[in-house]
Design a protein around this motif. Structure first.
Motif, mmCIF file in Angstrom:
data_model
loop_
_atom_site.group_PDB
_atom_site.id
_atom_site.type_symbol
_atom_site.label_atom_id
_atom_site.label_comp_id
_atom_site.label_asym_id
_atom_site.label_seq_id
_atom_site.Cartn_x
_atom_site.Cartn_y
_atom_site.Cartn_z
ATOM 1 N N ALA A 175 0.833 -1.206 0.000
ATOM 2 C CA ALA A 175 0.000 0.000 0.000
ATOM 3 C C ALA A 175 0.865 1.252 0.000
ATOM 4 O O ALA A 175 0.564 2.226 -0.703
ATOM 5 N N GLY A 176 1.946 1.227 0.770
ATOM 6 C CA GLY A 176 2.851 2.373 0.800
ATOM 7 C C GLY A 176 3.473 2.638 -0.557
ATOM 8 O O GLY A 176 3.556 3.793 -0.993
ATOM 9 N N ARG A 177 3.902 1.579 -1.244
ATOM 10 C CA ARG A 177 4.493 1.765 -2.574
ATOM 11 C C ARG A 177 3.460 2.298 -3.561
ATOM 12 O O ARG A 177 3.774 3.130 -4.418
ATOM 13 N N ALA A 178 2.221 1.824 -3.434
ATOM 14 C CA ALA A 178 1.166 2.288 -4.338
ATOM 15 C C ALA A 178 0.897 3.772 -4.135
ATOM 16 O O ALA A 178 0.737 4.534 -5.103
ATOM 17 N N GLN A 195 2.969 5.991 -2.770
ATOM 18 C CA GLN A 195 4.155 6.742 -3.179
ATOM 19 C C GLN A 195 4.266 6.842 -4.693
ATOM 20 O O GLN A 195 4.769 7.833 -5.228
ATOM 21 N N GLY A 196 3.762 5.828 -5.384
ATOM 22 C CA GLY A 196 3.854 5.824 -6.844
ATOM 23 C C GLY A 196 2.804 6.662 -7.528
ATOM 24 O O GLY A 196 2.901 6.934 -8.735
ATOM 25 N N SER A 197 1.769 7.080 -6.795
ATOM 26 C CA SER A 197 0.727 7.908 -7.396
ATOM 27 C C SER A 197 1.251 9.318 -7.591
ATOM 28 O O SER A 197 1.930 9.862 -6.737
ATOM 29 N N GLY A 198 0.944 9.903 -8.715
ATOM 30 C CA GLY A 198 1.454 11.220 -9.054
ATOM 31 C C GLY A 198 0.664 12.330 -8.382
ATOM 32 O O GLY A 198 -0.532 12.212 -8.163
ATOM 33 N N ASN A 199 1.339 13.405 -8.049
ATOM 34 C CA ASN A 199 0.690 14.607 -7.523
ATOM 35 C C ASN A 199 1.317 15.825 -8.191
ATOM 36 O O ASN A 199 2.436 15.762 -8.707
ATOM 37 N N LYS A 223 2.314 13.193 1.325
ATOM 38 C CA LYS A 223 2.153 11.785 0.993
ATOM 39 C C LYS A 223 3.274 10.944 1.592
ATOM 40 O O LYS A 223 3.016 9.904 2.206
ATOM 41 N N ARG A 224 4.503 11.405 1.449
ATOM 42 C CA ARG A 224 5.650 10.661 1.971
ATOM 43 C C ARG A 224 5.578 10.524 3.484
ATOM 44 O O ARG A 224 5.755 9.428 4.033
#
Length: 287
Positions: free
Chosen positions: A223-226, A228-232, A241-242
């Motif tokens: 879930a954390g990787r998902a 973190q991988g989402s763009g903002n 987010k981090r």
């Protein structure tokens, strides 16, 4: 038959516990306002996040009915930006940050139909930083010949539009975790009552808890990787987010550690009880 019922009950209890524990944690620490504030409060001590948030907040200030001339507004805003860089050292900062988190939680987790008309109901997380802006405006106004009044709302969207549906699902299902946990407890009790050898239930529940702890760890990391991988689109969103992922991972990590301890104790207890019982039966069967 009793052994079969006991085995099925243990498996059912583990399955419900697998869902109940994360749901309870999410409900307490994300869905509920007090838990969200406690989880995200450390962000207020992150200098990089607060500098970017302050800059974004000042850039989003509207002086409303004060009707400042454009030339004066152009002078005031840089002054506000400079003052905002010392935001964390201002008196009342901790209270203003907590109120910012509370307002933001209400905007983000409210029913979209109850949101103000000027708020995009599809945005996953909206910060209302008016309490922080109020501190900055107050400081500048005290040293300025032109009195300024802080705006009542200063909103910054930091989520993606397709995340609102996820928040709605979390809000709907996370509170059910307590009921599922009760069901898991009933299943384990049934397994213990039905079992011919009680120690097997303790050992099986302990081993299952250890497995669940591993599954939860893998799930949290995924879930954390998902996330973190989402763009903002903004630095504020990226830092939030981090840090939010780090805080959530650490918070639920404590629950995973507790599951490991409880699982280990149950497993060892079950094995120990089984060993003692085996010796007693062996001693009785000797001629």
């Amino acid at each position: 038959m009793r052994t079969f019922v006991s085995a099925v009950a243990v498996l059912l209890g583990l399955a419900m516990a697998a869902v109940a524990v994360p749901a309870i944690w999410v409900d307490r620490n994300i869905v509920q306002e007090d838990g969200f504030v406690a989880l995200t409060a450390p962000l207020g001590k992150d200098p990089a996040f607060q500098r970017r948030l302050a800059t974004a907040a000042v850039n989003n200030i509207s002086f409303g009915d004060q009707q400042l001339p454009d030339a004066l507004a152009a002078v005031v805003k840089p002054v506000l930006e400079d003052a905002a860089q010392s935001l964390t050292s201002m008196p009342g900062y901790s209270e203003a940050w907590a109120e910012t988190l509370r307002r933001s939680h209400r905007l983000s987790f409210a029913d979209p139909r109850t949101l103000p008309a000027d708020v995009d109901g599809t945005t996953s997380l909206t910060f209302d930083v008016a309490p922080l802006v109020g501190l900055v405006v107050k400081k500048v106004s005290e040293a300025s010949p032109v009195p300024l009044s802080a705006p009542g709302e200063v909103r910054i969207g930091i989520g993606q539009s397709n995340q609102r549906q996820l928040i709605e699902r979390i809000t709907a299902y996370a509170p059910m975790g307590s009921a599922v946990a009760i069901g898991a407890a009933v299943a384990f009790l049934l397994a213990f009552v039905a079992a011919r050898r009680k120690w097997t239930v303790l050992a099986a529940a302990g081993a299952g808890a250890l497995v669940l702890a591993g599954v939860w760890k893998l799930g949290v990391d995924a879930a954390g990787r998902a996330v973190q991988g989402s763009g903002n689109s903004s630095d504020v969103a990226e830092i939030f987010k981090r840090e939010f992922v780090a805080a959530s991972t650490a918070g639920f990590g404590d629950w995973i550690t507790a599951a490991l301890v409880v699982g280990g104790v149950l497993l060892l207890s079950g094995v120990a009880v089984g060993a003692v019982g085996g010796r007693k039966r062996a001693a009785i069967s000797r001629p």
